[in-house]
Design a protein around this motif. Structure first.
Motif, PDB file in Angstrom:
ATOM      1  N   LYS A 122       0.821  -1.208   0.000  1.00 50.43           N
ATOM      2  CA  LYS A 122       0.000   0.000   0.000  1.00 50.43           C
ATOM      3  C   LYS A 122       0.856   1.260   0.000  1.00 50.43           C
ATOM      4  O   LYS A 122       1.828   1.361   0.744  1.00 50.43           O
ATOM      5  CB  LYS A 122      -0.924  -0.010   1.222  1.00 50.43           C
ATOM      6  CG  LYS A 122      -1.968   1.102   1.224  1.00 50.43           C
ATOM      7  CD  LYS A 122      -2.913   0.944   2.394  1.00 50.43           C
ATOM      8  CE  LYS A 122      -3.949   2.059   2.420  1.00 50.43           C
ATOM      9  NZ  LYS A 122      -4.780   2.081   1.200  1.00 50.43           N
ATOM     10  N   PHE A 124       1.920   5.118   0.665  1.00 49.31           N
ATOM     11  CA  PHE A 124       1.782   6.005   1.812  1.00 49.31           C
ATOM     12  C   PHE A 124       0.968   7.248   1.456  1.00 49.31           C
ATOM     13  O   PHE A 124       0.044   7.633   2.167  1.00 49.31           O
ATOM     14  CB  PHE A 124       3.168   6.407   2.323  1.00 49.31           C
ATOM     15  CG  PHE A 124       3.148   7.402   3.451  1.00 49.31           C
ATOM     16  CD1 PHE A 124       2.697   7.034   4.706  1.00 49.31           C
ATOM     17  CD2 PHE A 124       3.571   8.707   3.251  1.00 49.31           C
ATOM     18  CE1 PHE A 124       2.668   7.951   5.746  1.00 49.31           C
ATOM     19  CE2 PHE A 124       3.548   9.629   4.284  1.00 49.31           C
ATOM     20  CZ  PHE A 124       3.099   9.248   5.532  1.00 49.31           C
ATOM     21  N   THR A 133       5.910   3.680   0.010  1.00 46.87           N
ATOM     22  CA  THR A 133       4.932   2.744   0.559  1.00 46.87           C
ATOM     23  C   THR A 133       4.951   2.763   2.084  1.00 46.87           C
ATOM     24  O   THR A 133       5.921   3.221   2.707  1.00 46.87           O
ATOM     25  CB  THR A 133       5.228   1.308   0.098  1.00 46.87           C
ATOM     26  OG1 THR A 133       6.501   0.886   0.646  1.00 46.87           O
ATOM     27  CG2 THR A 133       5.281   1.217  -1.424  1.00 46.87           C
ATOM     28  N   TRP A 134       3.881   2.234   2.663  1.00 42.08           N
ATOM     29  CA  TRP A 134       3.838   2.106   4.123  1.00 42.08           C
ATOM     30  C   TRP A 134       4.936   1.164   4.615  1.00 42.08           C
ATOM     31  O   TRP A 134       5.488   1.370   5.702  1.00 42.08           O
ATOM     32  CB  TRP A 134       2.464   1.608   4.563  1.00 42.08           C
ATOM     33  CG  TRP A 134       1.489   2.705   4.808  1.00 42.08           C
ATOM     34  CD1 TRP A 134       0.443   3.076   4.028  1.00 42.08           C
ATOM     35  CD2 TRP A 134       1.488   3.600   5.935  1.00 42.08           C
ATOM     36  NE1 TRP A 134      -0.221   4.152   4.577  1.00 42.08           N
ATOM     37  CE2 TRP A 134       0.398   4.495   5.753  1.00 42.08           C
ATOM     38  CE3 TRP A 134       2.294   3.746   7.063  1.00 42.08           C
ATOM     39  CZ2 TRP A 134       0.101   5.500   6.658  1.00 42.08           C
ATOM     40  CZ3 TRP A 134       2.007   4.753   7.966  1.00 42.08           C
ATOM     41  CH2 TRP A 134       0.922   5.621   7.771  1.00 42.08           C
ATOM     42  N   VAL A 137       8.032   3.230   4.865  1.00 38.83           N
ATOM     43  CA  VAL A 137       7.935   4.144   6.007  1.00 38.83           C
ATOM     44  C   VAL A 137       8.216   3.408   7.308  1.00 38.83           C
ATOM     45  O   VAL A 137       9.026   3.843   8.139  1.00 38.83           O
ATOM     46  CB  VAL A 137       6.538   4.804   6.052  1.00 38.83           C
ATOM     47  CG1 VAL A 137       6.341   5.564   7.365  1.00 38.83           C
ATOM     48  CG2 VAL A 137       6.364   5.761   4.870  1.00 38.83           C
TER      49      VAL A 137
END
Length: 227
Positions: A122, A124, A133-134, A137
């Motif tokens: 997914k 961010f 992306t998450w 992160v």
């Protein structure tokens, strides 16, 4: 094979450029406040030059607005604040503090890049930074948490508790990521891919140091608040 090249094809150039920049930074930090301050000022001036070039690029399309001018001017002020923050941190808290801040940003960026490319998933903030992306992160946060645990245990940099130092470091990591997002938003507004092309594999000075700029501004705010 093509998918692997698409994901990692620029890794060698990025690593080589990063190694050169890291070496220059280490030499400047070790050389003393005058050399370090001169390097910070030089990088900041290049960054402001890149902002001017972004403005010219959009002006050439005939769609430059007052809001664009305000955005570029605000970011230029942000760059100046970051320069003050770095020099203030060096003079007031020694090279060790600057070294840790740089290491924090490098770990955040490197693990964010590696984990994000490896795991994917997914996004961010897809409307602004479609590649972040998450997973990347969170990977950056995890790496910084480990860094803070090691530094806080072996060579404490502040009088905070170990837990407090780890949480503060992760918050700084997030600030650096938001700095990257802010730079991406500005480039998208100006209609450019990179702030310039002077650093192979990275783009421009602002592309490479956007995260450090944000972390430096937040650190300056924390220092002034503590005073």
């Amino acid at each position: 094979m093509n998918l692997i090249h698409e994901k990692w094809g620029d890794l060698g150039v990025r690593v080589a450029s990063a190694a050169v920049m890291l070496m220059l930074g280490v030499v400047a930090i070790a050389a003393g406040s005058l050399v370090f301050g001169a390097l910070v000022c030089a990088v900041s001036l290049i960054g402001i030059w890149e902002l001017v070039q972004m403005g010219r690029a959009k002006s050439a399309k005939g769609i430059f607005s007052f809001a664009d001018f305000f955005a570029l001017s605000g970011y230029a002020f942000f760059v100046c604040l970051a320069a003050v923050g770095l020099i203030f941190l060096y003079v007031g808290f020694s090279a060790y503090g600057v070294g840790y801040l740089v290491a924090l940003v490098v770990v955040t960026d490197s693990l964010g890049y590696l984990v994000g490319r490896k795991v994917g998933g997914k996004k961010f903030w897809p409307s602004i930074s479609p590649k972040k992306t998450w997973a990347g992160v969170l990977g950056g946060w995890g790496g910084v948490a480990v860094l803070a645990l090691v530094v806080g245990t072996v060579a404490p940099i502040s009088n905070m508790t170990l837990t407090g130092f780890v949480l503060f470091s992760v918050a700084m990591s997030f600030a650096s990521q938001l700095g990257d997002i802010a730079q991406s938003a500005l480039k998208r507004r100006m209609g450019v891919k990179d702030s310039s092309n002077i650093i192979p594999g990275h783009g421009g000075v602002l592309d490479r140091f956007d995260a450090l700029l944000a972390a430096s501004v937040v650190m300056l705010g924390c220092i002034l608040y503590a005073i």
